[in-house]
Design a protein around this motif. Structure first.
Motif, PDB file in Angstrom:
ATOM      1  N   ASP A 188       6.970   8.148  12.291  1.00 51.55           N
ATOM      2  CA  ASP A 188       6.056   9.075  11.611  1.00 51.55           C
ATOM      3  C   ASP A 188       6.108   8.850   9.924  1.00 51.55           C
ATOM      4  N   PHE A 189       7.554   8.674   9.641  1.00 49.50           N
ATOM      5  CA  PHE A 189       7.397   8.398   7.969  1.00 49.50           C
ATOM      6  C   PHE A 189       7.087   6.994   7.669  1.00 49.50           C
ATOM      7  N   GLN A 190       7.362   6.050   8.378  1.00 47.16           N
ATOM      8  CA  GLN A 190       6.823   4.867   8.089  1.00 47.16           C
ATOM      9  C   GLN A 190       5.205   4.900   8.222  1.00 47.16           C
ATOM     10  N   ASN A 191       4.916   5.382   8.967  1.00 40.67           N
ATOM     11  CA  ASN A 191       3.213   5.309   9.171  1.00 40.67           C
ATOM     12  C   ASN A 191       2.765   6.336   7.687  1.00 40.67           C
ATOM     13  N   LYS A 192       3.430   7.123   7.580  1.00 47.26           N
ATOM     14  CA  LYS A 192       2.991   8.112   6.191  1.00 47.26           C
ATOM     15  C   LYS A 192       3.099   7.230   4.876  1.00 47.26           C
ATOM     16  N   ILE A 193       4.189   6.322   4.753  1.00 50.06           N
ATOM     17  CA  ILE A 193       4.122   5.669   3.615  1.00 50.06           C
ATOM     18  C   ILE A 193       3.205   4.290   3.638  1.00 50.06           C
ATOM     19  N   ALA A 194       3.018   3.967   4.866  1.00 52.38           N
ATOM     20  CA  ALA A 194       2.071   3.078   5.144  1.00 52.38           C
ATOM     21  C   ALA A 194       0.712   3.375   4.623  1.00 52.38           C
ATOM     22  N   ARG A 195       0.335   4.620   5.266  1.00 47.14           N
ATOM     23  CA  ARG A 195      -1.048   5.282   4.860  1.00 47.14           C
ATOM     24  C   ARG A 195      -1.289   5.448   3.212  1.00 47.14           C
ATOM     25  N   ALA A 196      -0.084   5.954   2.354  1.00 47.43           N
ATOM     26  CA  ALA A 196       0.040   6.161   1.114  1.00 47.43           C
ATOM     27  C   ALA A 196      -0.262   4.776   0.440  1.00 47.43           C
ATOM     28  N   ILE A 197       0.529   3.673   0.956  1.00 49.48           N
ATOM     29  CA  ILE A 197       0.190   2.498   0.150  1.00 49.48           C
ATOM     30  C   ILE A 197      -1.155   2.015   0.521  1.00 49.48           C
ATOM     31  N   MET A 198      -1.676   2.316   1.628  1.00 51.04           N
ATOM     32  CA  MET A 198      -3.090   1.563   2.014  1.00 51.04           C
ATOM     33  C   MET A 198      -4.002   2.468   0.928  1.00 51.04           C
ATOM     34  N   ARG A 199      -3.532   3.919   0.937  1.00 50.53           N
ATOM     35  CA  ARG A 199      -4.749   4.511  -0.088  1.00 50.53           C
ATOM     36  C   ARG A 199      -4.524   4.178  -1.439  1.00 50.53           C
ATOM     37  N   GLU A 200      -3.442   3.519  -1.972  1.00 49.94           N
ATOM     38  CA  GLU A 200      -3.118   3.062  -3.302  1.00 49.94           C
ATOM     39  C   GLU A 200      -3.948   1.742  -3.335  1.00 49.94           C
ATOM     40  N   ASP A 201      -4.089   0.980  -2.302  1.00 54.69           N
ATOM     41  CA  ASP A 201      -4.531  -0.338  -2.326  1.00 54.69           C
ATOM     42  C   ASP A 201      -5.992  -0.061  -2.357  1.00 54.69           C
ATOM     43  N   THR A 202      -6.572   0.948  -1.757  1.00 54.37           N
ATOM     44  CA  THR A 202      -8.049   1.201  -1.489  1.00 54.37           C
ATOM     45  C   THR A 202      -8.382   1.517  -2.923  1.00 54.37           C
ATOM     46  N   MET A 203      -7.776   2.632  -3.545  1.00 61.79           N
ATOM     47  CA  MET A 203      -8.087   2.897  -4.858  1.00 61.79           C
ATOM     48  C   MET A 203      -8.066   1.604  -5.997  1.00 61.79           C
ATOM     49  N   ALA A 204      -7.071   0.798  -5.950  1.00 60.94           N
ATOM     50  CA  ALA A 204      -6.927  -0.200  -6.577  1.00 60.94           C
ATOM     51  C   ALA A 204      -8.117  -1.213  -6.410  1.00 60.94           C
ATOM     52  N   SER A 205      -8.541  -1.414  -5.012  1.00 56.39           N
ATOM     53  CA  SER A 205      -9.781  -2.236  -4.819  1.00 56.39           C
ATOM     54  C   SER A 205     -11.149  -1.426  -5.290  1.00 56.39           C
ATOM     55  N   ILE A 206     -11.238  -0.056  -5.150  1.00 53.58           N
ATOM     56  CA  ILE A 206     -12.404   0.542  -5.811  1.00 53.58           C
ATOM     57  C   ILE A 206     -12.396   0.286  -7.220  1.00 53.58           C
ATOM     58  N   GLU A 207     -11.343   0.346  -7.957  1.00 55.88           N
ATOM     59  CA  GLU A 207     -11.182  -0.020  -9.335  1.00 55.88           C
ATOM     60  C   GLU A 207     -11.554  -1.302  -9.792  1.00 55.88           C
ATOM     61  N   LEU A 208     -11.042  -2.337  -8.818  1.00 56.44           N
ATOM     62  CA  LEU A 208     -11.538  -3.698  -9.127  1.00 56.44           C
ATOM     63  C   LEU A 208     -12.655  -3.726  -8.733  1.00 56.44           C
ATOM     64  N   SER A 209     -13.631  -2.886  -8.104  1.00 55.57           N
ATOM     65  CA  SER A 209     -14.921  -3.361  -7.738  1.00 55.57           C
ATOM     66  C   SER A 209     -15.712  -2.766  -9.156  1.00 55.57           C
ATOM     67  N   ARG A 210     -15.348  -1.365  -9.507  1.00 57.83           N
ATOM     68  CA  ARG A 210     -15.936  -1.083 -10.715  1.00 57.83           C
ATOM     69  C   ARG A 210     -15.763  -1.975 -11.949  1.00 57.83           C
ATOM     70  N   ALA A 211     -14.532  -2.728 -11.887  1.00 55.98           N
ATOM     71  CA  ALA A 211     -14.336  -3.527 -13.092  1.00 55.98           C
ATOM     72  C   ALA A 211     -15.305  -4.754 -12.921  1.00 55.98           C
ATOM     73  N   GLY A 212     -15.359  -5.074 -11.539  1.00 55.43           N
ATOM     74  CA  GLY A 212     -16.596  -6.168 -11.445  1.00 55.43           C
ATOM     75  C   GLY A 212     -17.835  -5.944 -11.707  1.00 55.43           C
ATOM     76  N   VAL A 213     -18.264  -4.474 -11.464  1.00 57.11           N
ATOM     77  CA  VAL A 213     -19.885  -4.210 -11.685  1.00 57.11           C
ATOM     78  C   VAL A 213     -19.702  -4.263 -13.263  1.00 57.11           C
ATOM     79  N   ARG A 214     -18.990  -3.779 -13.865  1.00 61.45           N
ATOM     80  CA  ARG A 214     -18.792  -3.684 -15.383  1.00 61.45           C
ATOM     81  C   ARG A 214     -18.799  -5.092 -15.995  1.00 61.45           C
TER      82      ARG A 214
END
Length: 461
Positions: free
Chosen positions: A309-335
């Motif tokens: 359960d805790f491994q899945n929790k860490i994996a989900r947190a890392i996935m959220r961070e990666d998703t946010m980084a991808s969103i920021e990267l997409s915004r930077a690409g738009v700019r």
């Protein structure tokens, strides 16, 4: 009478046949035993010239224990020495185990022979890569009833043999390097020391091994952090999960030992002197271990689930961070795209301005040329001869410098294309020369003269 003779001949032939089968099977068994012996000697390599020897000696009033170090060459004489007081011998060798090796280590051959003489199967001795515990009761003519134990948990392998006639136990332990193996063996020796009064019982060694595995799980601790969500912490929790799986594997060994003890120590208690104090104490000890094992299995199951359960929790947190980084990267690409559009518009405006300048230059270029030409002093517009004698100098300088500028421009901007064209021209010229040389050979002319003639003709042309 003839029928009796025929019957006796048939019985003789049948006896010969069965005797031949027995000889064949005996030779086959000896061959398999020799193969297992050779494989055992190839897999086990001694790492240290000395080994640890732990011994319990029973006297009339007390039990003493000794813990010493002996040379490997002295162990055979020490084991085979006839001592009526010695009841428990535990020898630990520091070894390395190789699954594939062709070099034999003959110094452990006598151990293999001794174990097979005491009824241990040769294929069990040779199973260093198999995890588990095998406990067998054997009855031999020379030794009487024996209880043999083969224990392996990947960290160390123990071969134990208990004689019911002499109530003596001989144990050989092959320990691999590692903190886990040393900790487990220290725990086992501590259990032997604490319960040494029970060492003459046939169930003493299996219970000691059970207790050592139980205490290994009790000493387990987590290395992960519950408040950190990072890839390093995820790897730490993954290592914890692997450790729990190894402990789960040890529970299979505990089940093997427990099944044997339930069958022989509990079920046959009535025929095994149930009023003996040592037997009663061992039963109580086994009952406590069974309860601990039951609770440990539930705890292990819960720890595995919590770890997952805790491994899945860490994996989900890392996935959220990666998703946010991808969103920021997409915004930077738009700019960046917006900036690129602005730069494209600016470049388009600059190209339009350059186009206007070029058009204006083209419009005024003819007038500028002719105005400059008419202003040349070599042209006399007031005289009869407009073109002067020195007017040729204008063309003498203009034409070469114009050609020079064009050549320099081509050399700077089109050098790769020019190099390709020159190389293709050279290849074509060499091909033509080769064709001319072949034609000259067919006509009977010397190749060199023909080549020179063709080159002169080309030069003239």
């Amino acid at each position: 009478m003839s029928a009796i003779i025929d019957l006796s001949l048939s019985l003789s032939l049948l006896n010969v046949f069965f005797f031949s089968i027995i000889i064949f099977l005996a030779r086959r068994m000896e061959s398999l035993r020799q193969q297992d012996r050779n494989k055992f000697l190839c897999q086990i390599k001694n790492k240290k010239p000395e080994c640890r020897v732990f011994e319990l000696t029973v006297s009339e009033n007390a039990i003493s224990n000794t813990d010493q170090t002996m040379h490997v060459d002295e162990i055979q004489d020490y084991i085979q020495a006839d001592s009526k007081k010695s009841n428990f011998k535990f020898v630990i060798f520091q070894v390395g185990v190789w699954m594939r090796s062709d070099d034999q280590n003959p110094e452990f051959g006598w151990i293999f022979d001794l174990l097979t003489e005491r009824g241990v199967k040769s294929y069990l001795i040779n199973m260093q890569d198999a995890v588990g515990c095998q406990i067998m009761e054997q009855e031999l003519h020379a030794e009487g009833k024996l209880v043999n134990t083969v224990f392996n948990n990947k960290y160390f392998t123990i071969y134990g043999s208990y004689s019911k006639a002499t109530k003596c136990t001989i144990c050989f332990c092959f320990q691999t390097s590692g903190a886990t193996a040393r900790r487990s063996l220290d725990c086992a020796i501590a259990n032997i020391t604490n319960r040494k009064r029970l060492c003459r019982n046939e169930y003493f060694l299996p219970l000691v091994l059970m207790n050592a595995l139980v205490e290994d799980f009790s000493d387990y601790s987590y290395a992960g952090d519950f408040d950190v969500f990072s890839e390093d912490n995820l790897r730490t929790w993954d290592w914890n999960r692997a450790s729990l799986r190894l402990i789960q594997r040890d529970f299979y060994i505990l089940d093997d030992i427990a099944n044997f003890l339930r069958k022989h120590m509990i079920s046959d208690a009535a025929s095994r002197n149930a009023t003996d104090s040592h037997t009663i104490e061992l039963k109580e000890f086994f009952t406590q271990l069974e309860l601990q094992i039951f609770l440990m299995k539930r705890e292990l199951e819960w720890e595995l689930r919590r770890n997952d359960d805790f491994q899945n929790k860490i994996a989900r947190a890392i996935m959220r961070e990666d998703t946010m980084a991808s969103i920021e990267l997409s915004r930077a690409g738009v700019r960046l795209s917006e900036v690129s559009v602005e730069l494209t518009k600016a470049a388009k405006i600059d190209s339009s301005s350059m186009k206007v300048i070029a058009v204006m230059t083209m419009v005024f270029l003819p007038g500028t040329f002719f105005a400059t030409l008419f202003a040349v002093p070599s042209l006399n517009w007031n005289g009869d001869d407009i073109v002067g004698e020195n007017f040729w100098m204008y063309w003498a300088f203009t034409i070469p410098f114009t050609v020079l500028v064009i050549v320099l421009w081509l050399a700077i901007t089109q050098r790769r294309q020019m190099k390709t064209v020159l190389e293709a021209s050279r290849v074509q010229w060499l091909a033509k020369v080769k064709v001319l040389q072949d034609l000259s050979r067919k006509k009977g002319e010397p190749p060199a003269a023909a080549g020179e003639g063709k080159e002169q003709g080309t030069t003239q042309a």
